[in-house]
Write a protein that holds these residues in place. Structure first.
Motif, PDB file in Angstrom:
ATOM      1  N   GLN A  36       0.811  -1.218   0.000  1.00 52.61           N
ATOM      2  CA  GLN A  36       0.000   0.000   0.000  1.00 52.61           C
ATOM      3  C   GLN A  36       0.843   1.266   0.000  1.00 52.61           C
ATOM      4  O   GLN A  36       0.322   2.354  -0.279  1.00 52.61           O
ATOM      5  N   CYS A  37       2.120   1.141   0.321  1.00 46.85           N
ATOM      6  CA  CYS A  37       2.984   2.313   0.493  1.00 46.85           C
ATOM      7  C   CYS A  37       4.208   2.166  -0.399  1.00 46.85           C
ATOM      8  O   CYS A  37       5.078   1.323  -0.129  1.00 46.85           O
ATOM      9  N   ALA A  38       4.280   2.937  -1.431  1.00 43.11           N
ATOM     10  CA  ALA A  38       5.412   2.848  -2.362  1.00 43.11           C
ATOM     11  C   ALA A  38       6.722   3.118  -1.636  1.00 43.11           C
ATOM     12  O   ALA A  38       6.826   4.042  -0.828  1.00 43.11           O
ATOM     13  N   ARG A  39       7.722   2.288  -1.911  1.00 45.67           N
ATOM     14  CA  ARG A  39       9.081   2.424  -1.385  1.00 45.67           C
ATOM     15  C   ARG A  39       9.132   2.331   0.143  1.00 45.67           C
ATOM     16  O   ARG A  39      10.046   2.828   0.783  1.00 45.67           O
ATOM     17  N   CYS A  40       8.161   1.676   0.730  1.00 43.66           N
ATOM     18  CA  CYS A  40       8.133   1.497   2.177  1.00 43.66           C
ATOM     19  C   CYS A  40       9.183   0.472   2.582  1.00 43.66           C
ATOM     20  O   CYS A  40       9.266  -0.623   2.015  1.00 43.66           O
ATOM     21  N   THR A  41      10.006   0.798   3.571  1.00 38.59           N
ATOM     22  CA  THR A  41      11.020  -0.140   4.064  1.00 38.59           C
ATOM     23  C   THR A  41      10.392  -1.105   5.072  1.00 38.59           C
ATOM     24  O   THR A  41       9.282  -0.865   5.584  1.00 38.59           O
ATOM     25  N   VAL A  42      11.112  -2.186   5.358  1.00 42.64           N
ATOM     26  CA  VAL A  42      10.640  -3.133   6.369  1.00 42.64           C
ATOM     27  C   VAL A  42      10.502  -2.437   7.719  1.00 42.64           C
ATOM     28  O   VAL A  42       9.512  -2.623   8.432  1.00 42.64           O
ATOM     29  N   PHE A  43      11.491  -1.598   8.083  1.00 39.36           N
ATOM     30  CA  PHE A  43      11.414  -0.913   9.371  1.00 39.36           C
ATOM     31  C   PHE A  43      10.192  -0.003   9.429  1.00 39.36           C
ATOM     32  O   PHE A  43       9.483   0.028  10.440  1.00 39.36           O
ATOM     33  N   GLU A  44       9.929   0.759   8.378  1.00 38.55           N
ATOM     34  CA  GLU A  44       8.767   1.654   8.377  1.00 38.55           C
ATOM     35  C   GLU A  44       7.472   0.878   8.542  1.00 38.55           C
ATOM     36  O   GLU A  44       6.575   1.299   9.281  1.00 38.55           O
ATOM     37  N   ALA A  45       7.368  -0.266   7.860  1.00 41.69           N
ATOM     38  CA  ALA A  45       6.154  -1.078   7.969  1.00 41.69           C
ATOM     39  C   ALA A  45       5.999  -1.646   9.371  1.00 41.69           C
ATOM     40  O   ALA A  45       4.910  -1.590   9.964  1.00 41.69           O
ATOM     41  N   VAL A  46       7.074  -2.201   9.920  1.00 44.67           N
ATOM     42  CA  VAL A  46       7.005  -2.788  11.259  1.00 44.67           C
ATOM     43  C   VAL A  46       6.714  -1.719  12.307  1.00 44.67           C
ATOM     44  O   VAL A  46       5.879  -1.909  13.199  1.00 44.67           O
TER      45      VAL A  46
END
Length: 411
Positions: free
Chosen positions: A227-237
């Protein structure tokens, strides 16, 4: 099965060579001075045996202190003093009656050496170590250190050095640097130092947090990233933890503008022109404050929550220019704040004492400084986490633990 840990009396491990005992002091950098003297613990769990792990690692620690002399020193105001050969690192050898794969959360406190008080005193060692052997042949290396000494990356470098010496190398492969001048002319301005210390300067409280060992599933992380372009794993977690924790711990009241901020740590060794020298193992991170209301975090679109984190990351250079002073920290209740740090990629999972890298790296704490989560490295088996990203959490009170886990399961 619940194991029992039998500990020997602590012994003081000192540098193994005389030339490591040169009287000296190390000036703390502005980044060090932004950190309060709180304890932090890391547990490295090894499922592959080595010969006599307690004696092997104790000897390697003594050798490492020759090059890492400040680790055996003591705090003295705005400096680390290394002025006597009486100082060193307290070391405890221990044995457990269970196998490593039978370790439960309840056993974790017995695997590390704790400081006496809620904060580390100037007279206390900067680092303490415990090595525990298990009935299966595995072992755990636990380090508890005063945060002013080093951040996670610095401790990862030190433990890699101890591992190299345990494997028979004559010297660590990375030349250690601890002088404040290793950061060059760039450092934190006084206003930011004050804000950093304010963000971490709360008095730790024992028993107020429920320690949880949780996993954020890859399926959930994948949905957020999709859902979020260029979202990193850290940002998602971080976004998932922030939302679930806010919903569980902060009541939905008529006061919809109540603050529920996020604070996260960012390694700035190679960012924004700071220019830390290779081998620098002091603190080199900043804390970024992400202001938001409960409604924004708990009820808003997850894309907007990720966006708040991303925009805060983009503003980190402002912290090095003194832009951190104007914040709502003083008005925000402590329990409304969530702190998230990532131990992925800082090197703690690269320590090898002779049997390979750790099967798992764990953080454990009983004292809640701020409600916090640590995003842990993946299992070191040549593959990434099978189920998801492991997180050690001390971010909710016991009465909110079930609700937090339910929110995570429902996302």
């Amino acid at each position: 099965m619940s194991g029992v840990v039998n500990k020997s009396s602590p012994v003081m491990v000192r540098p193994s060579e005389e030339h490591g005992l040169v009287a000296a002091t190390v000036q703390l950098s502005s980044l060090d001075q932004g950190v309060p003297p709180c304890a932090i613990s890391s547990l490295l769990m090894f499922d592959q045996p080595i010969d006599k792990p307690i004696e092997t690692i104790k000897q390697a620690l003594s050798q490492a202190l020759v090059d890492y002399r400040p680790v055996s020193g003591r705090l003295a105001g705005d400096r680390i003093a290394c002025t006597t050969d009486e100082w060193g690192v307290p070391f405890v050898g221990a044995s457990a009656t269970c196998a490593l794969d039978e370790v439960t959360v309840a056993l974790l406190p017995d695997l590390a050496v704790a400081y006496a008080g809620s904060l580390c005193g100037d007279h206390e060692p900067l680092l303490q170590m415990q090595v525990t052997e298990f009935s299966c042949g595995g072992f755990v290396v636990a380090v508890t250190w005063n945060h002013i000494l080093a951040d996670g990356a610095g401790m990862g470098q030190f433990l890699q050095a101890v591992g190299e010496l345990a494997r028979g190398l004559p010297r660590p492969s990375v030349v250690p640097v601890r002088s404040a001048t290793a950061l060059g002319a760039r450092g934190l301005p006084p206003s930011t130092v004050g804000a950093e210390r304010s963000a971490m300067g709360f008095r730790p409280s024992k028993g107020e947090g429920a320690f949880l060992d949780i996993t954020v599933p890859w399926s959930l992380i994948g949905r957020v990233r999709a859902q979020c372009a260029r979202c990193t794993v850290f940002e998602a977690v971080a976004a998932v933890l922030w939302r679930c924790r806010t919903r569980a711990a902060i009541p939905d009241t008529a006061e919809q503008d109540q603050m529920a901020p996020l604070v996260f740590a960012c390694n700035v060794r190679k960012l924004f022109g700071l220019g830390a020298d290779d081998g620098y193992y002091g603190n080199c991170f900043v804390l970024q404050w992400v202001p938001a209301t409960r409604a924004q975090v708990a009820d808003g679109d997850i894309r907007d929550v990720v966006g708040l984190i991303r925009r805060a990351k983009e503003k980190i250079p402002e912290l090095l220019e003194g832009g951190a002073a104007e914040r709502e920290r003083e008005q925000t209740p402590l329990y409304n704040i969530l702190g998230v740090s990532s131990w992925r990629g800082v090197g703690l999972d690269e320590a090898d004492f002779g049997g390979g890298r750790p099967a798992r790296v764990m953080w454990h704490e009983e004292l809640m400084v701020v409600p916090a989560c640590a995003v842990l490295p993946p299992p070191c088996k040549g593959k990434d986490d099978d189920d998801g990203v492991n997180v050690a959490s001390l971010c909710v009170k016991p009465e909110h633990a079930d609700a937090f886990l339910a929110e995570l399961a429902a996302m």
